[in-house]
Design an enzyme around this catalytic site. Structure first.
Site, PDB file in Angstrom:
ATOM      1  N   LYS A 148       0.882  -1.167   0.000  1.00 14.25           N
ATOM      2  CA  LYS A 148       0.000   0.000   0.000  1.00 14.25           C
ATOM      3  C   LYS A 148       0.918   1.214   0.000  1.00 14.25           C
ATOM      4  O   LYS A 148       1.577   1.514   1.005  1.00 14.25           O
ATOM      5  CB  LYS A 148      -0.910   0.009   1.230  1.00 14.25           C
ATOM      6  CG  LYS A 148      -1.767   1.260   1.301  1.00 14.25           C
ATOM      7  CD  LYS A 148      -2.571   1.342   2.585  1.00 14.25           C
ATOM      8  CE  LYS A 148      -3.106   2.754   2.762  1.00 14.25           C
ATOM      9  NZ  LYS A 148      -3.852   2.919   4.010  1.00 14.25           N
TER      10      LYS A 148
ATOM     11  N   GLY B 273     -10.864   7.806   5.406  1.00 14.66           N
ATOM     12  CA  GLY B 273     -11.877   8.838   5.593  1.00 14.66           C
ATOM     13  C   GLY B 273     -13.258   8.325   5.958  1.00 14.66           C
ATOM     14  O   GLY B 273     -14.155   9.115   6.246  1.00 14.66           O
TER      15      GLY B 273
END
Lengths: 264, 66
Positions: free
Chosen positions: A98, A187
């Site tokens: 990632k 988020g």
């Protein structure tokens, strides 16, 4: 509906990717993984002291036998990110990375230029890059041009819990890259945010803070897993088009007390 | 000679390789990876890498991450 799906050669058992940071305890982290059965778990690397503080964590994670997605969190340059990815590949024995290259301290917004630079280098070194990115369409195209099969646009800044700040841009990415794996990363705050991402056709959701900082992380992890499944089912089923006027769902034909209009 | 290990200054003997450094600083048999002056050093190269004065070494381990 089978939950199993594939990214490259990896068979994943869920479309929930769960972060392992910021839980109240390692015990709660374990309970959250147990409750949600994520398809991937994210991990990181940090300086190790001689006491070996990272070893206990790793021994716990290994026992779940869930595929690992190491990150390059905290890197501010392509050089740092590439070196971190190489160290992660050796420790975790996976080509997945990632890729985070942060460009702004306040929003933790990814640096698109550093991201492209690092992506190019890592793909050349044989990595399967999962780029943490903004929802910018042109950046997505550049990443695809470099060979990315997976794109991970943010829903909102990391840890903000705001949900999908720009669903229009996220939908555009889905439309423009129908064959790429799209994951909303960062988020999300509530399971409904994850369901919304899945309903527009995203392939998976990656989240951490929304679970780790919840009042009951294990229960929240379970809630997210269910929401992701629900959103995926809705996408596959085909959601009706919203309209402004009502349409009766119960047929009116032959309803009792029906009065035929009398002709004058 | 002086080196920087995980951001802290240490003194080590000359002609120390990375394997010897890991052993002498308590990292033997731990799951760690190493970078030397910003570059990744694979495990297979530990023996061959002799540490020089003022080298900066990072030793990292698995940690929680999102």
């Amino acid at each position: 509906m089978s939950k199993e799906w594939n990214i490259g050669d990896s068979a994943l058992s869920s479309r929930l990717f769960l972060g392992t940071a910021a839980y109240p305890s390692l015990d709660m982290l374990q309970k959250s993984i147990d409750a949600s059965k994520p398809g991937l778990v994210t991990v990181s690397l940090r300086r190790e002291n001689a006491a070996g503080s990272g070893q206990g964590f790793w021994n716990i994670i290994k026992q779940f036998n869930i595929p690992i997605l190491p990150n390059t969190a905290g890197c501010y340059s392509a050089k740092e990110a590439v070196t971190t990815a190489e160290m992660a590949r050796e420790i975790f024995d996976t080509n997945r990375i990632k890729l985070e290259v942060i460009g702004d301290d306040y929003t933790l917004q990814p640096d698109p230029y550093g991201l492209l630079d690092a992506t190019e280098q890592l793909i050349a070194k044989g990595f399967e890059v999962y780029p943490y990115m903004t929802d910018d369409l042109v950046l997505a195209q550049r990443l695809v041009d470099l060979g990315c099969n997976i794109l991970m646009p943010w829903g909102a800044p990391i840890g903000s819990g705001r949900g999908l700040n720009n669903i229009y841009a996220l939908k555009q990415l889905r439309t423009r890259f129908p064959d790429k794996i799209l994951v909303v990363d960062a988020g999300l705050g509530a399971p409904s945010h994850a369901a919304a991402a899945m309903e527009i056709g995203y392939d998976a959701c990656l989240l951490n803070t929304a679970v780790a900082k919840a009042g009951n992380p294990a229960l929240m992890a379970k809630g997210f897993a269910k929401a992701i499944d629900a959103g995926r089912a809705a996408y596959l089923a085909g959601i009706i088009t919203a309209q402004d006027q009502a349409t009766p769902s119960t047929p009116l034909l032959d309803k009792p007390f029906w009065h035929q209009e009398k002709k004058a | 000679m002086k080196i920087i290990l995980n951001g802290e200054a240490f003194k080590i003997s000359e002609n120390t390789n990375i394997n010897a450094l890991l052993s002498s600083h308590g990292y033997k048999d731990k799951t760690v990876a190493v970078a030397l002056n910003g570059n990744f050093i694979p495990k297979l190269s530990y023996e061959a890498h002799i540490i020089k004065a003022n080298d900066e070494i990072e030793i990292v381990a698995p940690m929680q991450g999102g």
